[in-house]
Enzyme design. Structure first.
Site, short mmCIF file in Angstrom:
data_model
loop_
_atom_site.label_atom_id
_atom_site.label_comp_id
_atom_site.label_asym_id
_atom_site.label_seq_id
_atom_site.Cartn_x
_atom_site.Cartn_y
_atom_site.Cartn_z
N LYS A 243 45.89 33.35 34.04
CA LYS A 243 46.45 34.30 34.27
C LYS A 243 45.98 35.85 33.64
O LYS A 243 45.55 36.93 34.63
CB LYS A 243 48.13 34.88 33.49
CG LYS A 243 49.33 34.34 34.24
CD LYS A 243 50.68 34.56 34.26
CE LYS A 243 51.53 33.57 35.58
NZ LYS A 243 51.10 32.14 35.13
C1 LIG Z 1 52.38 31.43 35.68
C2 LIG Z 1 51.61 29.65 35.66
C3 LIG Z 1 51.11 28.58 36.56
C4 LIG Z 1 51.91 29.30 38.04
O1 LIG Z 1 51.24 29.94 38.71
P1 LIG Z 1 51.91 30.48 40.24
O2 LIG Z 1 50.71 31.49 40.04
O3 LIG Z 1 53.36 31.40 39.35
O4 LIG Z 1 52.15 30.11 40.73
C5 LIG Z 1 50.92 27.76 36.18
N1 LIG Z 1 50.46 27.64 34.69
C6 LIG Z 1 50.57 28.45 34.51
C7 LIG Z 1 49.62 27.62 32.75
C8 LIG Z 1 51.19 29.35 34.05
O5 LIG Z 1 50.95 30.33 33.29
#
Ligand SMILES: *Cc1c(COP(=O)(O)O)cnc(C)c1O
Length: 461
Positions: A112
């Site tokens: 993220k």
């Molecule tokens: C947010 C997240 C996901 C999922 O990603 P999306 O874009 O919501 O599908 C998977 N793994 C981790 C570690 C995350 O923080």
């Protein structure tokens, strides 16, 4: 570039307006009016470039008109300078024809950061120009909140308030939210669960007095600027394995469908992606849907891959928009049906989805076994979300090289990793003092009036 809503009833906006707005007024999500296409030569020319240069070339058509070329280059440079790896998103070989794309070298150790660091700089630049301030409020089960705080801390055009469920995030996640000392950062531990935090946030957006009074803005994964930033690493990874001359496939641990939707856009932009494989944990609404069982909500069951504990994947609406031939009316109708529990996907739309997507679901035991197996056979310690991806990727192996997205660092989820492998994953040295830094957090009731009052009183003049 103009931006349109998936539900077809909201005004067209510029990139900057869509970014600052988040959700469209008709309840839909913003998408570019046209998906820009890169030629095979343009894609080939990305090979060997630094990540920041690839980022500029891939994203520029989406943002031109809102930012100047040099300004955008500087924004990208600032966004990624704090990453702990020169390649930003390095690719590692796991075994023959299977690669891991490491997306956890940012400041909060999850993918993220790629989007949030960029969006922080984009907000700051746009708001400075407009001489405006905004209040960002986010709800988090852990990773989004820490990434947002890290991205917006110290920026003078924003205050950021993050609601997280008291006692229900991992210690690393909590400390990442409570230890930044900047005065524009406010961590709020809500007496409730994640759904309560999300509901409170939604109520704030629907309280127009409050919304306008504090200039509320959102940075959750429906914000198109976040999806945009994630397109870049599909290009950097594919090109380093020989694209456009060679096809690749991706497996993506999926919750809100933001990350994998970025892969879909990369494919539509001309990147030769063979398959996009959705990997879910036991919260498997997407796997059930892509298996032809319709899109019906279930109860969310807590798992050891908590960032994927989601039963309604907000960005899936964007995939449905294209699967239904860009028919906003059809999408609006489906979303109405979702309020009453769910909907069946038409045959034509199912065929369109299957042209790009496959899926798989992984149990808790399989996740633990995959962490262990990956350590034994490939000498890699992976986080539980990444393990879900690896397991599904192995089930979808073909002649095409497979790239699995490693979405978080194992040290962010030490309990599950240790349970699976008996190895304690150490924090990277640049944040090894996380456990000594003082924490600053407000514990607060799950009550809209109290939350709004607290936010009003704590935003800077
Ligand atoms: C947010 C997240 C996901 C999922 O990603 P999306 O874009 O919501 O599908 C998977 N793994 C981790 C570690 C995350 O923080």
């Amino acid at each position: 570039m103009k931006y349109i809503s998936t539900r077809g009833q909201a005004p067209e906006l510029t990139f900057e307006e869509a970014m600052l707005t988040g959700l469209a007024r008709d309840g839909g999500l913003y998408l570019p009016a046209e998906i820009p296409v890169m030629s095979q030569d343009e894609i080939a020319a990305l090979a060997g470039l630094p990540y920041e240069d690839i980022a500029f070339r891939v994203m520029w058509p989406y943002v031109s008109g809102s930012f100047a070329e040099d300004e955008f280059k500087q924004i990208i440079a600032r966004a990624y300078e704090g990453f702990g790896h020169d390649a930003r998103a390095p690719l590692k070989q796991l075994n023959e024809n299977h690669f891991l794309l490491e997306l956890f070298h940012g400041p909060t150790l999850a993918f993220k950061d790629f989007a949030m660091q960029l969006i922080g700089q984009l907000f700051q630049a746009a708001l400075k120009r407009r001489e405006e301030r905004v209040t960002i409020v986010g709800a988090t089960s852990g990773d989004t909140g820490s990434a947002a705080i890290e991205a917006f801390r110290g920026l003078d055009a924003v205050d950021v308030f993050i609601l997280f469920p008291h006692g229900r995030v991992s210690e690393v996640q909590r400390r990442q939210m409570t230890t930044p000392a900047d005065s524009n950062v406010h961590a709020l531990a809500v007496d409730g669960d994640f759904d309560d935090c999300q509901a409170a946030l939604k109520d704030m957006f629907n309280d127009f007095d409050f919304r306008d009074g504090v200039k509320l803005a959102g940075v959750n994964s429906i914000n198109f600027a976040r999806v945009l930033a994630q397109i870049v690493y599909y290009f950097s990874a594919a090109v380093s394995l020989g694209a456009p001359h060679r096809k690749v496939s991706f497996t993506v641990p999926t919750g809100n469908f933001g990350d994998i939707f970025a892969g879909y856009l990369a494919k539509r932009m001309g990147l030769p992606i063979d398959r996009l494989v959705v990997a879910t944990n036991q919260n498997d609404i997407l796997h059930r849907c892509l298996s032809g069982e319709g899109y019906f909500k279930g109860d969310t069951i807590p798992s050891i891959s908590p960032s994927m504990d989601i039963q309604v994947s907000s960005n899936f609406e964007r995939a449905l928009y294209y699967a239904y031939g860009e028919d906003g009316g059809a999408v609006a109708q489906l979303m109405d049906e979702l309020k009453n529990g769910g909907f069946n996907v038409s045959q034509g739309a199912m065929e369109a989805l299957r042209e790009s997507f496959d899926s798989g679901r992984v149990s808790e035991d399989e996740t633990l076994a995959t962490i262990k197996h990956t350590l034994t056979h490939s000498a890699e310690l992976v986080c539980p979300h990444t393990a879900v991806g690896i397991k599904v990727a192995e089930e979808h192996r073909a002649d095409t090289p497979m790239i699995t997205l490693a979405t978080a660092h194992p040290a962010k989820f030490p309990a599950a990793v240790e349970m699976a492998s008996d190895e304690h994953p150490p924090l990277p040295s640049r944040m090894s003092d996380l456990y000594e830094r003082p924490e600053r957090v407000t514990r607060i009731a799950n009550d809209l009036g109290i939350l709004e009052d607290h936010i009003r009183r704590h935003i800077a003049e």
